[in-house]
Design a protein around this motif. Structure first.
Motif, PDB file in Angstrom:
ATOM      1  N   GLU A 144      17.292  -5.245 -13.317  1.00 37.11           N
ATOM      2  CA  GLU A 144      16.572  -6.082 -13.127  1.00 37.11           C
ATOM      3  C   GLU A 144      15.477  -6.168 -12.358  1.00 37.11           C
ATOM      4  N   ARG A 148      10.804  -5.596 -10.919  1.00 35.77           N
ATOM      5  CA  ARG A 148      10.348  -6.161 -10.180  1.00 35.77           C
ATOM      6  C   ARG A 148       9.730  -5.065  -9.275  1.00 35.77           C
ATOM      7  N   ALA A 173      13.735  -2.092 -19.844  1.00 41.34           N
ATOM      8  CA  ALA A 173      13.571  -3.670 -18.733  1.00 41.34           C
ATOM      9  C   ALA A 173      11.934  -3.517 -18.310  1.00 41.34           C
ATOM     10  N   GLY A 177       9.322  -6.295 -18.360  1.00 45.65           N
ATOM     11  CA  GLY A 177       8.195  -6.449 -16.494  1.00 45.65           C
ATOM     12  C   GLY A 177       7.246  -6.079 -16.876  1.00 45.65           C
TER      13      GLY A 177
END
Ligand code: PBG
Length: 327
Positions: A144, A148, A173, A177
């Motif tokens: 995660e 970012r 991921a 994102g």
């Protein structure tokens, strides 16, 4: 069979050898790594990597104007005070790497800017993700954060983000994102087959990113395993990687050649800090001819199947090739 067949007939002159050449190395194949530090007018030599420096963002404009390779791979090297348990400084929109990307792109809009996406340079413990109470690197929390971090780099204008943490699911991921933020055109170069190698030693001094306890064997690939490396790399392709990478390069050319046969994606090879240092130090001792050894290393990495090579020699190789010293 001999004497009718003589392999040496096509090796008799430079012209013949050139016509029969199977692999050509060009400046356009090369990617220059770059270490960026906070502050102003900072240019620090790296003791373990002669000829490589860490630079502050204000110096990048001039650096980029002189750069001959078409691409750069950016690593942020924050001050120790900026580090914490999760590497939160890596997520900032105004962080070291986003600032560097903006400086590079404004100086050279044509430059392909690739950013390394990993937390080890930003965490106090030097691991590539947050560490749980039991001392394990937390995969699902890490991905995660990596997503970012990648989005911050892409929003600053990076063309390609390159996740190097070897966390499961990191490519998926990151793709999700990026897409979620509308950053659909940012490509992902996955450090798909990254081994737990001793050849990263000099880099960890350059990036101040050595783990403070343990090592990276619970996430990076076992040196002994070829099949596992292929499986891991092909999973990254399924997760949406646009590029694959094999790292280190020279001791892993078997993996590179096999991955080339298994995937239709472009593949980069990372000629890492220890491989660079080996040639540099041997040349400094008069044991190797630096130019010939470095060019041979690059050509062999291409021959094994690399479309692009990340190397601390990139700028130097471009200069050698331009001066006609490529042979
Ligand atoms: C970050 C990272 C490393 C390298 C590239 N990205 C070090 C590591 O995994 O310990 C190594 C590059 C080199 O040795 O040149 N995870």
């Amino acid at each position: 069979m001999f004497p009718e067949t003589r392999m040496r007939r096509l090796r008799r002159s430079e012209g013949l050898r050139r016509l029969a050449r199977e692999t050509v190395l060009t400046c356009g194949d090369l990617i220059q790594p770059l270490f960026v530090v906070p502050g102003d007018a900072r240019e620090e030599p790296i003791a373990s990597m002669p000829g490589v420096t860490r630079l502050s963002a204000d110096l990048l404009e001039a650096w980029a104007r002189d750069l001959k390779p078409p691409a750069v791979l950016v690593f942020g090297v924050p001050n120790e005070e900026a580090k914490d348990g999760t590497g939160s400084a890596a997520l900032r929109a105004d962080g070291l790497v986003p600032e560097a990307v903006r400086a590079l792109k404004s100086a050279r809009p044509d430059l392909v800017v690739i950013t390394d996406v990993c937390l080890c340079g930003y965490t106090t413990h030097g691991h590539c993700g947050p560490v749980t109470e039991s001392g394990e690197v937390d995969n699902d929390a890490a991905i995660e954060l990596l997503a970012r971090m990648a989005a911050a780099h892409a929003a600053a204008g990076a063309d390609v983000v390159a996740p190097s943490a070897m966390m499961d699911g990191q490519v998926q991921a990151i793709r999700e994102g990026l897409d979620c933020e509308g950053l659909r055109n940012t490509a992902i170069m996955s450090y798909a087959a990254k081994f737990a190698s001793a050849f990263y030693g000099p880099f960890r001094e350059a990036a101040h990113s050595a783990p403070s306890f343990g090592d990276r064997r619970s996430y990076q690939l076992p040196v002994a395993n070829r099949r596992e490396a292929l499986r891991d790399a092909l999973l990254d392709e399924d997760e949406g990687a646009d590029w694959l990478m094999v790292k280190p390069a020279m001791p892993y050319l078997d993996v590179l050649a096999e991955l080339r046969a298994e995937s239709l994606l472009p593949i980069a090879a990372y000629h890492v800090s220890g491989e660079y240092a080996m040639i540099k130090y041997a040349a400094a001792q008069g044991v190797l001819d630096e130019r010939k050894a470095a060019l041979e290393a690059m050509l062999c990495i291409k021959r094994a199947g690399a479309d692009a090579i990340i190397t601390y020699y990139a700028q130097q190789v471009c200069e050698w090739l331009r001066n006609g010293e490529g042979g």
